[in-house]
Design an enzyme around this catalytic site. Structure first.
Site, PDB file in Angstrom:
ATOM      1  N   ASP A 208       0.732  -1.212   0.013  1.00 27.80           N
ATOM      2  CA  ASP A 208      -0.107  -0.158  -0.159  1.00 27.80           C
ATOM      3  C   ASP A 208       0.798   1.357  -0.144  1.00 27.80           C
ATOM      4  OD1 ASP A 208      -2.347   1.536   0.257  1.00 27.80           O
ATOM      5  OD2 ASP A 208      -2.009   1.791   2.341  1.00 27.80           O
ATOM      6  N   SER A 209       0.249   2.442  -0.307  1.00 23.09           N
ATOM      7  CA  SER A 209       1.300   3.533  -0.138  1.00 23.09           C
ATOM      8  C   SER A 209       1.529   3.868   1.179  1.00 23.09           C
ATOM      9  CB  SER A 209       0.111   4.869  -0.734  1.00 23.09           C
ATOM     10  OG  SER A 209      -1.000   4.756   0.362  1.00 23.09           O
TER      11      SER A 209
ATOM     12  N   GLY B 195      -3.451   9.185  -3.451  1.00 27.22           N
ATOM     13  CA  GLY B 195      -4.629   9.509  -3.858  1.00 27.22           C
ATOM     14  C   GLY B 195      -4.654  11.116  -4.658  1.00 27.22           C
TER      15      GLY B 195
ATOM     16  N   CYS C  96      -4.538  -1.523  -1.621  1.00 30.57           N
ATOM     17  CA  CYS C  96      -4.799  -0.100  -2.254  1.00 30.57           C
ATOM     18  C   CYS C  96      -5.595   0.265  -3.289  1.00 30.57           C
ATOM     19  CB  CYS C  96      -3.266   0.714  -2.510  1.00 30.57           C
ATOM     20  SG  CYS C  96      -3.342   2.321  -2.765  1.00 30.57           S
ATOM     21  N   ASN C  97      -6.705   0.766  -2.981  1.00 36.51           N
ATOM     22  CA  ASN C  97      -7.563   1.013  -4.223  1.00 36.51           C
ATOM     23  C   ASN C  97      -7.323   1.870  -5.031  1.00 36.51           C
ATOM     24  OD1 ASN C  97     -10.618   0.196  -2.825  1.00 36.51           O
ATOM     25  ND2 ASN C  97      -9.205   0.814  -1.337  1.00 36.51           N
ATOM     26  N   THR C  98      -6.581   3.110  -4.697  1.00 37.20           N
ATOM     27  CA  THR C  98      -5.881   3.974  -5.604  1.00 37.20           C
ATOM     28  C   THR C  98      -5.037   3.468  -6.572  1.00 37.20           C
ATOM     29  OG1 THR C  98      -6.264   5.530  -3.711  1.00 37.20           O
ATOM     30  CG2 THR C  98      -4.966   6.414  -5.746  1.00 37.20           C
TER      31      THR C  98
ATOM     32  N   CYS D 232     -11.051   3.350   0.750  1.00 36.55           N
ATOM     33  CA  CYS D 232      -9.648   3.370   0.965  1.00 36.55           C
ATOM     34  C   CYS D 232      -9.103   2.471   2.035  1.00 36.55           C
ATOM     35  CB  CYS D 232      -9.286   4.754   1.135  1.00 36.55           C
ATOM     36  SG  CYS D 232      -7.621   5.257   1.655  1.00 36.55           S
ATOM     37  N   THR D 233      -7.944   1.759   2.057  1.00 36.39           N
ATOM     38  CA  THR D 233      -7.704   0.990   2.880  1.00 36.39           C
ATOM     39  C   THR D 233      -7.210   1.599   4.164  1.00 36.39           C
ATOM     40  OG1 THR D 233      -5.484   0.691   1.905  1.00 36.39           O
ATOM     41  CG2 THR D 233      -7.132  -0.948   1.340  1.00 36.39           C
ATOM     42  N   HIS D 234      -6.863   2.714   4.048  1.00 35.84           N
ATOM     43  CA  HIS D 234      -6.754   3.438   5.483  1.00 35.84           C
ATOM     44  C   HIS D 234      -8.011   3.668   6.312  1.00 35.84           C
ATOM     45  CE1 HIS D 234      -2.864   4.650   3.528  1.00 35.84           C
ATOM     46  NE2 HIS D 234      -2.427   4.901   4.407  1.00 35.84           N
TER      47      HIS D 234
HETATM   48  N1  DGL Z   1      -4.859   3.319   0.792  1.00 34.07           N
HETATM   49  C1  DGL Z   1      -4.855   4.017  -0.230  1.00 34.07           C
HETATM   50  C2  DGL Z   1      -6.179   3.406  -1.090  1.00 34.07           C
HETATM   51  O1  DGL Z   1      -6.818   2.429  -0.560  1.00 34.07           O
HETATM   52  C3  DGL Z   1      -4.670   5.445  -0.611  1.00 34.07           C
HETATM   53  C4  DGL Z   1      -4.018   6.242   0.404  1.00 34.07           C
HETATM   54  C5  DGL Z   1      -3.033   7.582  -0.392  1.00 34.07           C
HETATM   55  O2  DGL Z   1      -4.106   8.408  -1.004  1.00 34.07           O
HETATM   56  O3  DGL Z   1      -2.145   7.321  -0.337  1.00 34.07           O
HETATM   57  O4  DGL Z   1      -6.921   4.030  -1.749  1.00 34.07           O
END
Ligand code: DGL
Length: 266
Positions: A13-14, A46, A76-78, A187-189
Site C-alpha cells: 500500500d502507499s 490519492g 490499495c484502491n488508488t 480506501c484501505t486506510h
Molecule cells: N490506501 C490507499 C487506498 O486504498 C490510498 C492512500 C493514499 O492516498 O496514499 O486508496
C-alpha cells in the site's frame, strides 16, 4: 528445490492502510508468511498521477519478485485503479489481487437506496470506478466524497487526534445529510477510522469495506495454483520508504503480531 507453497505473499500500500487488509489475510490464512511494503515516502497516492503510481507499483512488484513472493496483493484502491491492468500485463502468470470500493455489496445492502463512498480523489476520478458504478449501481443513488488530508493524518499515527476527527466529520456529514444508510470505506486506510466513525453515524448506518473479500480472493488464487502454505508462517516483514523510526513507533497501535521493520529505498 525450495517448496513454492512456503514462499511468502507480498502485500503493498502507499502507507499503513494496507495493514487493514494484511490483518484479514493473516486471520484467514495464518500459515502464510507475509511481506509488506509501505510506500509512505510517496504518500498520498490519492493526489498523484496514475503514471507516477504505476512507476511505484512496478518498483515494489520487482522488489517482491526478488524476495521470492508467490503472489502480490495490492492493498490499495488508488494503486489498483491506476496500475493493476499494467501489472497484469507485465506479470501474466503471477497471482495478483487488487482492491475496489465495495459498490456491489453496498448496492445489495442499502435500504434507503442512497450509498456514500469515502475514497481518494484518484479512485473516485478513475474510469475503473465509473465502470463499477455503471455495472452495479444503476438502481441506486451514489454520493461520492473525496477525502484529501485524511490519509496523512492516519499516517501520523494518532487515530483519536482532534484534527482527524474534525476532518472526518466534515466528510461524513454531507453523506448523512444526503440520506446514505450505507457508507463504503473505499480506501484501505479508512477501516482504522471505524471507532471514530461509529461515534459520528447513527446505529442504522452501516460501514462496508473489502478487506475480507480480498483475503478470500487471495485464498482462491493460491488454492487454484496449489500454492497454499502448510506453515508455520515466518515472522511478518515490513519495509517502509518513509522514516523507519516513525513506522516502528506507530506500528504497535496498528498491528498486533510480531514483525521486523526495514527501510525500503527504490
Ligand atoms: N490506501 C490507499 C487506498 O486504498 C490510498 C492512500 C493514499 O492516498 O496514499 O486508496
Amino acid at each position: 528445490m525450495a517448496d513454492a507453497r512456503q514462499a511468502p505473499v507480498g502485500v503493498f500500500d502507499s502507507g499503513v492502510g494496507g495493514l487493514t487488509v494484511l490483518a484479514e489475510i493473516q486471520q484467514l490464512l495464518p500459515r502464510e508468511s507475509l511481506l509488506y511494503v509501505s510506500d509512505g515516502g510517496h504518500i498520498p497516492y490519492g493526489e498523484k498521477s496514475p503514471a507516477f503510481i504505476r512507476e511505484r507499483c512496478v518498483a515494489v512488484a520487482e522488489f517482491f519478485i526478488e524476495q521470492g513472493a508467490k503472489a502480490l496483493v495490492m492493498a490499495c484502491n488508488t494503486a489498483t485503479v491506476a496500475a493493476m491492468a499494467d501489472l497484469r500485463e507485465r506479470y501474466p502468470r503471477w497471482p495478483l489481487v487488487g482492491m475496489e470500493p465495495a459498490v456491489k455489496p453496498a448496492a445489495a445492502a442499502t435500504r434507503s437506496g442512497v450509498v456514500g463512498v469515502l475514497a481518494t480523489t484518484g479512485t473516485l476520478q478513475s474510469a475503473k470506478f465509473a465502470a463499477l458504478l455503471d455495472r452495479f449501481a444503476s438502481d441506486i443513488h451514489v454520493v461520492t466524497q473525496p477525502c484529501p488530508g485524511l490519509v496523512e493524518l492516519i499516517e501520523a499515527g494518532d487515530l483519536q487526534a482532534p484534527a482527524l476527527e474534525q476532518l472526518l466529520r466534515n466528510y461524513v456529514e454531507p453523506l448523512l445529510a444526503a440520506g446514505c444508510d450505507t457508507l463504503i470505506l473505499g480506501c484501505t486506510h479508512y477501516p482504522f477510522l471505524r471507532p471514530l466513525l461509529s461515534q459520528m453515524i447513527p446505529a442504522d448506518v452501516s460501514l462496508i469495506d473489502t478487506g475480507a473479500a480480498v483475503a478470500r480472493q487471495l485464498q482462491r488464487l493460491l488454492q487454484q495454483d496449489h500454492l497454499l502454505a502448510e506453515g508455520p508462517a515466518a515472522v511478518t516483514r515490513f519495509w517502509t520508504s518513509a522514516n523507519a523510526e516513525h513506522f516502528r513507533n506507530i506500528l504497535p497501535a496498528l498491528w498486533q503480531n510480531s514483525y521486523i521493520v526495514q527501510s525500503f529505498q527504490r
